[in-house]
Design an enzyme around this catalytic site. Structure first.
Site, PDB file in Angstrom:
ATOM      1  N   GLU A 150      21.164   7.997 -16.756  1.00  0.00           N
ATOM      2  CA  GLU A 150      20.876   6.552 -16.395  1.00  0.00           C
ATOM      3  C   GLU A 150      22.100   6.006 -15.587  1.00  0.00           C
ATOM      4  O   GLU A 150      21.646   5.045 -14.547  1.00  0.00           O
ATOM      5  CB  GLU A 150      20.901   5.617 -17.969  1.00  0.00           C
ATOM      6  CG  GLU A 150      20.840   4.253 -17.677  1.00  0.00           C
ATOM      7  CD  GLU A 150      22.001   3.542 -17.732  1.00  0.00           C
ATOM      8  OE1 GLU A 150      22.259   2.458 -16.972  1.00  0.00           O
ATOM      9  OE2 GLU A 150      22.946   3.935 -18.566  1.00  0.00           O
TER      10      GLU A 150
ATOM     11  N   ASP B  86      20.806   4.508 -11.989  1.00  0.00           N
ATOM     12  CA  ASP B  86      21.240   3.017 -11.288  1.00  0.00           C
ATOM     13  C   ASP B  86      21.537   3.114 -10.292  1.00  0.00           C
ATOM     14  O   ASP B  86      21.001   2.254  -9.249  1.00  0.00           O
ATOM     15  CB  ASP B  86      22.364   2.624 -12.431  1.00  0.00           C
ATOM     16  CG  ASP B  86      22.790   1.147 -12.132  1.00  0.00           C
ATOM     17  OD1 ASP B  86      21.741   0.188 -12.203  1.00  0.00           O
ATOM     18  OD2 ASP B  86      23.929   1.089 -11.744  1.00  0.00           O
TER      19      ASP B  86
ATOM     20  N   ASP C  26      17.039   1.226 -19.258  1.00  0.00           N
ATOM     21  CA  ASP C  26      17.832   2.432 -19.129  1.00  0.00           C
ATOM     22  C   ASP C  26      17.067   3.759 -18.956  1.00  0.00           C
ATOM     23  O   ASP C  26      17.577   4.619 -18.002  1.00  0.00           O
ATOM     24  CB  ASP C  26      18.800   2.688 -20.291  1.00  0.00           C
ATOM     25  CG  ASP C  26      19.893   1.345 -20.308  1.00  0.00           C
ATOM     26  OD1 ASP C  26      19.874   0.776 -19.396  1.00  0.00           O
ATOM     27  OD2 ASP C  26      20.711   1.301 -21.209  1.00  0.00           O
TER      28      ASP C  26
ATOM     29  N   GLU D 210      15.817   4.179 -15.410  1.00  0.00           N
ATOM     30  CA  GLU D 210      16.922   4.709 -14.531  1.00  0.00           C
ATOM     31  C   GLU D 210      17.207   6.079 -14.712  1.00  0.00           C
ATOM     32  O   GLU D 210      17.596   6.861 -13.890  1.00  0.00           O
ATOM     33  CB  GLU D 210      18.163   3.695 -14.551  1.00  0.00           C
ATOM     34  CG  GLU D 210      17.997   2.301 -14.168  1.00  0.00           C
ATOM     35  CD  GLU D 210      18.994   1.472 -14.303  1.00  0.00           C
ATOM     36  OE1 GLU D 210      19.140   0.480 -13.551  1.00  0.00           O
ATOM     37  OE2 GLU D 210      19.903   1.849 -15.187  1.00  0.00           O
TER      38      GLU D 210
END
Length: 223
Positions: free
Chosen positions: A44, A48, A116, A119
């Protein structure tokens, strides 16, 4: 080497992902309540950044707006709330590996978890397939958000800040007045107040969204 569930593999293929390293994808789809040694958090973190760069490039190439407006749209398009909407759109929830208690506590509906894991999937895709293929998938999956009005309107907190300054008031003050629920499905209640004007409050699954909703509620009441 671990193997993805056939239904999950078919789902990923339908979305446009072509998993080679199944261990990566299993980690991306695994919540800590299912396996304390393998979960999505590291992926994650990477995903991101992958999403941010992909979205920044996309905006730069297709939008002549000034830097401030580009940043406003970028922040909205990569926000946890937007990522969670994407997760629900692609029916991610049923493919997340999660412990029974976390499921019973509503983990599969958690904005934090859904955002999350989206990502984390992008992080796995970047490592497994490369940047360009993942960007192409982001363009496809995020197309409705990108072509819609996500991020076009001024953020409620910015609007409230400007309203207070324009009316010669002290800056708004935000305070978390309640936090409830387990960590993976937490609920935050935030109060925002402007001296000698009033206050409003709102609840959301993370502090930032609760502040945003509280600011919006304040403006609807006093703005």
């Amino acid at each position: 080497m671990s193997t993805l569930d056939p239904e999950t593999l078919a789902w990923l293929n339908k979305l446009g992902f072509e998993p080679q390293d199944h261990d990566l994808w299993l980690a991306a789809l695994t919540h800590g309540s299912h396996d304390a040694d393998v979960d999505y958090e590291r992926l994650e973190f990477l995903g991101d950044r992958v999403l941010g760069l992909c979205m920044a490039d996309w905006l730069y190439r297709h939008n002549n707006a000034p830097e401030g407006k580009l940043s406003q749209r970028l922040n909205a398009l990569v926000s946890r709330e937007t990522c969670a909407r994407i997760a629900r759109k692609i029916e991610l929830g049923e493919h997340i590996r999660m412990g029974k208690q976390a499921r019973d506590d509503g983990g599969l509906e958690s904005t934090n978890i859904l955002g999350d894991v989206v990502e984390a999937m992008l992080g796995a895709g970047f490592l497994d397939c490369g940047f360009e293929p993942i960007c192409e998938l982001v363009h496809e999956i995020w197309s409705d958000e990108f072509n819609g009005d996500t991020g076009e309107a001024k953020h409620p907190k910015s609007a409230l800040q400007e309203w207070a300054a324009g009316n010669q008031r002290k800056p708004p003050m935000y305070e978390v007045i309640d936090r409830s629920g387990p960590d993976h499905a937490a609920q935050f209640t935030v109060k925002v107040s402007v001296h000698k004007v009033g206050e409003a409050q709102a609840t959301a699954s993370n502090k930032q969204e609760a502040e945003k909703r509280a600011a919006k509620a304040f403006m609807e009441r006093f703005g």
